[in-house]
Design a protein around this motif. Structure first.
Motif, PDB file in Angstrom:
ATOM      1  N   VAL A 298       1.274  -1.276  -0.240  1.00  0.00           N
ATOM      2  CA  VAL A 298      -0.203  -0.156   0.162  1.00  0.00           C
ATOM      3  C   VAL A 298       1.270   1.082   0.100  1.00  0.00           C
ATOM      4  O   VAL A 298       1.688   1.274   1.283  1.00  0.00           O
TER       5      VAL A 298
ATOM      6  N   LYS B 138       5.918   3.369   1.087  1.00  0.00           N
ATOM      7  CA  LYS B 138       5.115   2.111   1.771  1.00  0.00           C
ATOM      8  C   LYS B 138       4.545   2.496   3.284  1.00  0.00           C
ATOM      9  O   LYS B 138       4.825   2.643   3.941  1.00  0.00           O
TER      10      LYS B 138
ATOM     11  N   SER C 265       0.355  -3.577   3.985  1.00  0.00           N
ATOM     12  CA  SER C 265       0.328  -4.245   2.818  1.00  0.00           C
ATOM     13  C   SER C 265      -1.205  -4.487   3.382  1.00  0.00           C
ATOM     14  O   SER C 265      -2.171  -3.894   3.760  1.00  0.00           O
ATOM     15  N   VAL C 266      -1.290  -4.842   1.532  1.00  0.00           N
ATOM     16  CA  VAL C 266      -2.906  -5.663   1.631  1.00  0.00           C
ATOM     17  C   VAL C 266      -2.592  -6.766   2.342  1.00  0.00           C
ATOM     18  O   VAL C 266      -1.841  -8.156   1.921  1.00  0.00           O
TER      19      VAL C 266
ATOM     20  N   ILE D  53      -7.011  -4.304   4.736  1.00  0.00           N
ATOM     21  CA  ILE D  53      -5.620  -3.723   4.564  1.00  0.00           C
ATOM     22  C   ILE D  53      -4.578  -3.198   6.245  1.00  0.00           C
ATOM     23  O   ILE D  53      -5.511  -2.785   6.917  1.00  0.00           O
TER      24      ILE D  53
ATOM     25  N   VAL E  53      -1.954  -0.829   7.871  1.00  0.00           N
ATOM     26  CA  VAL E  53      -1.048   0.252   7.684  1.00  0.00           C
ATOM     27  C   VAL E  53      -0.970   0.012   9.240  1.00  0.00           C
ATOM     28  O   VAL E  53      -1.485  -0.060   9.987  1.00  0.00           O
TER      29      VAL E  53
END
Length: 88
Positions: free
Chosen positions: A56, A62, A65-66, A82, A84
């Motif tokens: 992400v 960055k 991540s998904v 997601i 974060v």
């Protein structure tokens, strides 16, 4: 450790080896065990090109991540988790 017989020593080493293997496997999958993250769930209709563990990125940096995908039959959309970084 002079009083512990060989079978116990081998058992302890085997358990440690399996634990290290498990942690290494999770690390190679891209899941960071030691970072603090917030998890957000997003409803999307089209996820072309999106894959689990994709980065992400916001403004070229960055931030997470998904996670996993889940199809919602009632609303005919896809729920994407997601992860974060809390710093963001």
């Amino acid at each position: 450790m002079a009083f512990i017989n060989k079978e116990v020593k081998i058992g302890i080493i085997a358990i440690l080896a399996l634990a290290i293997l498990y942690i290494g496997f999770i690390f190679l999958k891209g899941i960071n065990l030691f970072s603090d993250t917030n998890v957000y769930y997003v409803k999307l209709i089209n996820i072309d090109g999106l894959a689990p563990q994709s980065d992400v990125i916001v403004s070229g940096m960055k931030i997470g991540s998904v996670g996993d995908f889940e199809y919602n039959h009632a609303e005919n959309n896809i729920i994407v988790s997601i992860e974060v970084n809390k710093d963001f």
